[in-house]
Write a protein that holds these residues in place. Sequence first.
Motif, PDB file in Angstrom:
ATOM      1  N   SER A  11      -2.154   2.954  10.770  1.00  0.00           N
ATOM      2  CA  SER A  11      -1.451   4.146  10.286  1.00  0.00           C
ATOM      3  C   SER A  11      -2.382   5.025   9.461  1.00  0.00           C
ATOM      4  N   SER A  12      -2.388   6.310   9.753  1.00  0.00           N
ATOM      5  CA  SER A  12      -3.196   7.240   8.968  1.00  0.00           C
ATOM      6  C   SER A  12      -2.674   7.321   7.529  1.00  0.00           C
ATOM      7  N   ARG A  13      -1.373   7.084   7.345  1.00  0.00           N
ATOM      8  CA  ARG A  13      -0.805   7.078   5.993  1.00  0.00           C
ATOM      9  C   ARG A  13      -1.386   5.922   5.186  1.00  0.00           C
ATOM     10  N   HIS A  14      -1.476   4.758   5.809  1.00  0.00           N
ATOM     11  CA  HIS A  14      -2.049   3.595   5.129  1.00  0.00           C
ATOM     12  C   HIS A  14      -3.534   3.814   4.855  1.00  0.00           C
ATOM     13  N   ARG A  15      -4.233   4.401   5.821  1.00  0.00           N
ATOM     14  CA  ARG A  15      -5.661   4.672   5.625  1.00  0.00           C
ATOM     15  C   ARG A  15      -5.874   5.611   4.437  1.00  0.00           C
ATOM     16  N   ASP A  16      -5.073   6.676   4.378  1.00  0.00           N
ATOM     17  CA  ASP A  16      -5.232   7.649   3.288  1.00  0.00           C
ATOM     18  C   ASP A  16      -4.962   7.000   1.927  1.00  0.00           C
ATOM     19  N   ALA A  17      -3.942   6.147   1.869  1.00  0.00           N
ATOM     20  CA  ALA A  17      -3.609   5.479   0.610  1.00  0.00           C
ATOM     21  C   ALA A  17      -4.726   4.522   0.196  1.00  0.00           C
ATOM     22  N   LEU A  18      -5.289   3.805   1.155  1.00  0.00           N
ATOM     23  CA  LEU A  18      -6.401   2.886   0.859  1.00  0.00           C
ATOM     24  C   LEU A  18      -7.628   3.657   0.382  1.00  0.00           C
ATOM     25  N   GLN A  19      -7.891   4.795   1.021  1.00  0.00           N
ATOM     26  CA  GLN A  19      -9.046   5.612   0.615  1.00  0.00           C
ATOM     27  C   GLN A  19      -8.881   6.127  -0.811  1.00  0.00           C
ATOM     28  N   LYS A  20      -7.671   6.568  -1.154  1.00  0.00           N
ATOM     29  CA  LYS A  20      -7.423   7.060  -2.516  1.00  0.00           C
ATOM     30  C   LYS A  20      -7.564   5.927  -3.531  1.00  0.00           C
ATOM     31  N   ALA A  21      -7.038   4.754  -3.172  1.00  0.00           N
ATOM     32  CA  ALA A  21      -7.150   3.604  -4.066  1.00  0.00           C
ATOM     33  C   ALA A  21      -8.618   3.229  -4.268  1.00  0.00           C
ATOM     34  N   GLN A  22      -9.383   3.267  -3.179  1.00  0.00           N
ATOM     35  CA  GLN A  22     -10.808   2.929  -3.275  1.00  0.00           C
ATOM     36  C   GLN A  22     -11.561   3.924  -4.152  1.00  0.00           C
ATOM     37  N   GLU A  23     -11.227   5.199  -4.021  1.00  0.00           N
ATOM     38  CA  GLU A  23     -11.864   6.220  -4.858  1.00  0.00           C
ATOM     39  C   GLU A  23     -11.602   5.944  -6.344  1.00  0.00           C
ATOM     40  N   ASN A  24     -10.392   5.550  -6.676  1.00  0.00           N
ATOM     41  CA  ASN A  24     -10.057   5.263  -8.072  1.00  0.00           C
ATOM     42  C   ASN A  24     -10.724   3.987  -8.563  1.00  0.00           C
ATOM     43  N   VAL A  25     -10.849   2.989  -7.682  1.00  0.00           N
ATOM     44  CA  VAL A  25     -11.558   1.760  -8.051  1.00  0.00           C
ATOM     45  C   VAL A  25     -13.031   2.070  -8.315  1.00  0.00           C
ATOM     46  N   ARG A  26     -13.626   2.878  -7.452  1.00  0.00           N
ATOM     47  CA  ARG A  26     -15.034   3.240  -7.628  1.00  0.00           C
ATOM     48  C   ARG A  26     -15.228   4.084  -8.887  1.00  0.00           C
TER      49      ARG A  26
END
Length: 461
Positions: free
Chosen positions: A396-411
């Motif tokens: 799901s592109s929705r799941h991908r976008d959420a994971l990318q945002k979470a990763q940006e905040n972790v980084r």
Amino acid sequence: MNQQNDITQKEPITAIATPVGEGGIAVIRVSGKNAIATVNEAFKGNDLTAQDSHTVHFGKILDGEGEVVDEVLATLFHAPKSYTGEETVEISCHGGVLVTQAVLEAMLDLGIRSAEPGEFTQRAFLNGKMELSQAEAVADLIHAKSKKALDSAHQQLEGRLGEHIKQFRQQIIDATAMVELELDFAEEDVEFANKEELKELLVELDEEIDNLLATYETGRLVKHGVKTVFIGLPNAGKSTLLNTLVGKDRAIVTEIAGTTRDTIDVDWSYDGLRFILTDTAGLRETEDIVEAEGVKRSQKAFDEADLAVYLKDLSRELTSEEREDIARFQKAAGETPFVLIGTKNDIALEVEDERMDYDLKISALEGEKIEELKKLMKQRALENKEYDSSSLLVTSSRHRDALQKAQENVRSAIQALEQGMTGDFLAIDLRAALKDLGTITGEITTEDILDSIFSRFCIGK
């Protein structure tokens, strides 16, 4: 398992839960507060309100005038032991457009509201019967058009993605707790957070999210199919090859150049993977307005393709213009897999050195090397993409976008640690990552998210 008092039972809703048309049986679903008692008003047979859950009862559905609509079987599910978590009745009647509609209208006459698309599954989510990612998997299961897409949907429905997200969230919660404990005792100048341990935890989390994100491209192809475009000069054998692969005449084949005027899309599956094959107009300069538009659409199909297959007619001499054409498309493909196929090998010219590096030479008409071509297409489509039947994929592109945002905040949190920033800045990034991941499983939702997800469901599910 939810308890009875944890379930929110809303007004009853109803819909036909099976495809409308002629068939052996059809199912009308009713779910909501007092669903069993309400259906019982139109049911002639056992008193449904006095029956146990998960029992089936023969009877007749009556309309508002007391006339028999159909003989049916009513299956009862008491809350919370149902798909939605609410009281539910599934009425199995004879299949057929008119009789099914008549039973549905009998339910509507009782004051039961027509269900919106996906409303049954939405209620299941809201009542804690499934996570949001599992609810989305229900739609994927229904719309799956290949074996691999079906397998992927089953994995998500089983909660495998949700398990990973829960682990990620727990890691962030642990990290946030370390930081916020230190903030609580800031005035005492006490350090509870081991900065190196905290960084190690966040770096590991970053890598795990990255590994999951790396599956998206494969997941996208598995879910939506591989857009495969056949390109080449007129009469290169594109339409013949498409017809051979799908096993039926879907594209018109003649010896007249320019027969194909528009792109033709056909679904085809091989070894569980779905391909959307696109036959294109022959690429050439033309003054024919219709054919010119077809060439333009062919270029667009190439630009959007996941796999490009260039076909070269081996029965015709390779010209310098065609050589340049092949080189141009190969370069334009970029990271998109590009396959060069020689066609009409059964009547190929006897040329010792064409100085072309063909991936394969085939004859679609004679069936020569077609199996090899199928394997090659699948191999190239999944090139550099690890996949097996047990792989967990982000589809799901929705799941991908959420994971990318979470990763940006972790980084961002990792960077803040490295720069020696205070814990309050770290906590902001970690809470944001926690929120991003929560939108995947449904711990955190908005009305817009739910509307977007459930609008693509069919009515009755």
